[in-house]
Design a protein around this motif. Structure first.
Motif, PDB file in Angstrom:
ATOM      1  N   ASN A 303       0.833  -1.210   0.000  1.00 14.04           N
ATOM      2  CA  ASN A 303       0.000   0.000   0.000  1.00 14.04           C
ATOM      3  C   ASN A 303       0.869   1.262   0.000  1.00 14.04           C
ATOM      4  OD1 ASN A 303      -2.214  -1.688   0.108  1.00 14.04           O
ATOM      5  ND2 ASN A 303      -2.539  -1.423   2.312  1.00 14.04           N
ATOM      6  N   HIS A 304       1.939   1.239   0.791  1.00 17.04           N
ATOM      7  CA  HIS A 304       2.853   2.377   0.891  1.00 17.04           C
ATOM      8  C   HIS A 304       3.489   2.673  -0.465  1.00 17.04           C
ATOM      9  CE1 HIS A 304       6.909   4.101   1.675  1.00 17.04           C
ATOM     10  NE2 HIS A 304       6.247   4.862   2.537  1.00 17.04           N
ATOM     11  N   LYS A 305       3.922   1.626  -1.148  1.00 20.85           N
ATOM     12  CA  LYS A 305       4.573   1.806  -2.444  1.00 20.85           C
ATOM     13  C   LYS A 305       3.584   2.323  -3.482  1.00 20.85           C
ATOM     14  CE  LYS A 305       7.772  -0.448  -5.616  1.00 20.85           C
ATOM     15  NZ  LYS A 305       8.675  -1.609  -5.798  1.00 20.85           N
ATOM     16  N   GLU A 306       2.359   1.800  -3.470  1.00 19.43           N
ATOM     17  CA  GLU A 306       1.350   2.232  -4.433  1.00 19.43           C
ATOM     18  C   GLU A 306       1.004   3.705  -4.241  1.00 19.43           C
ATOM     19  OE1 GLU A 306      -1.836  -0.512  -3.874  1.00 19.43           O
ATOM     20  OE2 GLU A 306      -0.964  -2.031  -5.233  1.00 19.43           O
ATOM     21  N   ARG A 307       0.942   4.160  -2.983  1.00 20.30           N
ATOM     22  CA  ARG A 307       0.649   5.565  -2.717  1.00 20.30           C
ATOM     23  C   ARG A 307       1.714   6.475  -3.314  1.00 20.30           C
ATOM     24  NH1 ARG A 307      -0.792   3.787   2.448  1.00 20.30           N
ATOM     25  NH2 ARG A 307       1.218   4.507   3.285  1.00 20.30           N
ATOM     26  N   HIS A 308       2.973   6.079  -3.141  1.00 22.08           N
ATOM     27  CA  HIS A 308       4.069   6.898  -3.662  1.00 22.08           C
ATOM     28  C   HIS A 308       4.135   6.831  -5.186  1.00 22.08           C
ATOM     29  CE1 HIS A 308       6.011   8.534  -0.123  1.00 22.08           C
ATOM     30  NE2 HIS A 308       5.796   7.398   0.488  1.00 22.08           N
ATOM     31  N   SER A 310       1.680   6.518  -7.212  1.00 23.66           N
ATOM     32  CA  SER A 310       0.596   7.339  -7.757  1.00 23.66           C
ATOM     33  C   SER A 310       0.977   8.813  -7.784  1.00 23.66           C
ATOM     34  CB  SER A 310      -0.679   7.146  -6.928  1.00 23.66           C
ATOM     35  OG  SER A 310      -0.515   7.677  -5.613  1.00 23.66           O
ATOM     36  N   LYS A 311       1.972   9.183  -6.952  1.00 19.19           N
ATOM     37  CA  LYS A 311       2.452  10.561  -6.911  1.00 19.19           C
ATOM     38  C   LYS A 311       3.721  10.753  -7.748  1.00 19.19           C
ATOM     39  CE  LYS A 311       0.735  11.138  -2.178  1.00 19.19           C
ATOM     40  NZ  LYS A 311       1.117  11.404  -0.751  1.00 19.19           N
TER      41      LYS A 311
END
Length: 419
Positions: A303-308, A310-311
């Motif tokens: 989840n942490h990697k996907e959030r970053h 996406s940015k």
């Protein structure tokens, strides 16, 4: 309201602090003395060491009413400092000192080349424990203290230091020796100024090149070249992956030679021809379950990697394949998570530590401390006497031994046989 104390009370407090610090240095004095027992450097530590030895191994000769040190006890202590994985070479060819020593990466490299370490310092207590287990010697503590510097012998050949990077107050100034006061580099420079070794070998993070807008490195080079009168070629970024370990670890190396030696050129070592991958240093046996990620923690990382992502950021965990090389191992942050591996040899998924969720079935695990040791070029007989958390920190902060050794070999080619 601030506490008011008299001069006598103030002096008493200063004495107490000094006494505690001196107590901490006792083991360092003793082990340095014993390590140099059969050479001239012994005399530098002898007065203080003899006093400490009497305190722990003296016996009373009632008949003659004198105090002497037991030869048997002394021999036992000598055995303890020599019966270690990495003793001093018997026929050493040069002497060096090891500042900000960590767990001895510099020492291991230079001993491999025939060197004898005559002084070492390191303030971290867990690192000292690891250092002693492998070299039989306790490092001195705070190198900023004058009484610690006084234990540094004369006439050693190479000064080694993986010193921390600190900014200097040099706004509008030339950026010389005095401008480095209050930083740890100042203490290194002060030692160089007083002891005048033939060569110096400094290591730091790659970011030193641009630290404080480049002023920090410029000041360091100015001090070494002009204030201390050393020939210092342009520093070089050296990557550990080019010297036999599967780790992408870039560090800046600064070498220098006392100008009166007549050395005016230096060539950094060429990369090794053979490249290695993680497979070479991977654990040969099944790794304990505690190193495998829980399903819940793995999902958190995803989840942490996907959030970053996406940015547009590249942050997050990384899995290193057997044919790949690791990212740089670092302390804190995502240090371990940036170097996960897949190891499907696990057969028992029963958790051995308190975790949320279950042990993941994909075989995703952290590297072990021993694998981190290998990534830095430490041999398998190197003892790891501390808990995992400390071991990761120690190896993450260490130098890459093969890269240090290759560079030190180039230094020694120039200073060997020079008086």
């Amino acid at each position: 309201m601030k506490e008011k104390i008299s001069i006598d009370e103030f002096d008493g407090k200063k004495f107490k602090i000094r006494f505690i610090e001196e107590e901490d240095n006792k083991k360092a004095v003793l082990t340095h003395y014993l390590h140099n027992y059969n050479n001239g450097v012994k005399e530098h530590f002898e007065e203080a060491a003899t006093e400490y030895l009497k305190q722990i191994i003296e016996y009373k000769n009632e008949e003659d009413n004198i105090n002497i040190v037991s030869d048997i006890a002394l021999q036992q202590l000598l055995f303890e400092v020599e019966d270690v994985p990495f003793p001093t070479p018997k026929n050493y060819s040069f002497k060096f000192i090891d500042l900000f020593a960590g767990i001895g990466g510099f020492r291991l490299a230079l001993q491999n080349l025939g060197g004898k370490c005559v002084f070492t310092s390191e303030w971290d207590e867990n690192a000292k424990k690891t250092y002693r287990a492998n070299f039989g010697e306790v490092p001195f503590g705070d190198i900023t203290k004058e009484y610690t510097k006084n234990y540094i012998p004369e006439n050693f050949d190479v000064l080694c230091a993986g010193f921390p990077c600190q900014a200097f107050s040099i706004a509008g100034k030339r950026g010389g020796f005095e401008d480095t006061r209050g930083t740890l580099f100042f203490d290194v420079a002060e030692i160089i100024k007083k002891r005048r070794p033939k060569a110096i070998f400094l290591e730091n993070v790659k970011g030193l090149r641009n630290h404080n807008g480049g002023k920090t490195l410029a000041t360091i080079l100015n001090v070494l070249r002009n204030d201390l009168d050393y020939y210092v070629p342009e520093p070089q970024i050296v990557n550990a992956k080019n010297f036999g370990v599967p780790q992408n670890r870039e560090r800046i190396y600064i070498v220098g030679f006392r100008k009166n030696l007549g050395i005016d050129s230096f060539t950094y070592p060429e990369p090794f021809k053979d490249k290695v991958s993680f497979k070479k240093i991977k654990e040969k046996k099944i790794v304990p379950t505690k190193y495998y990620l829980s399903t819940q923690y793995l999902q958190t990382l995803i989840n942490h990697k996907e959030r970053h992502e996406s940015k547009g950021n590249g942050f997050g965990y990384a899995i290193i394949g057997d044919e790949e090389i690791s990212n740089a191992i670092v302390v804190g942050g995502m240090g371990r998570e940036r170097n996960l591996v897949i190891d499907k040899r696990i057969t028992d998924f029963t958790p051995t530590t308190h975790i949320k969720g279950e042990v993941n079935r994909e075989g995703i695990r952290k590297m072990t401390p021993r694998e981190w040791a290998r990534l830095q070029g430490f041999p398998d007989n190197y003892i790891i006497p501390v808990a995992d958390a400390s071991a990761y920190k120690q190896f993450g902060n260490s130098v890459a031994v093969p890269a240090i050794q290759a560079t030190a070999e180039q230094i020694l080619k120039l200073i060997t046989n020079i008086e």
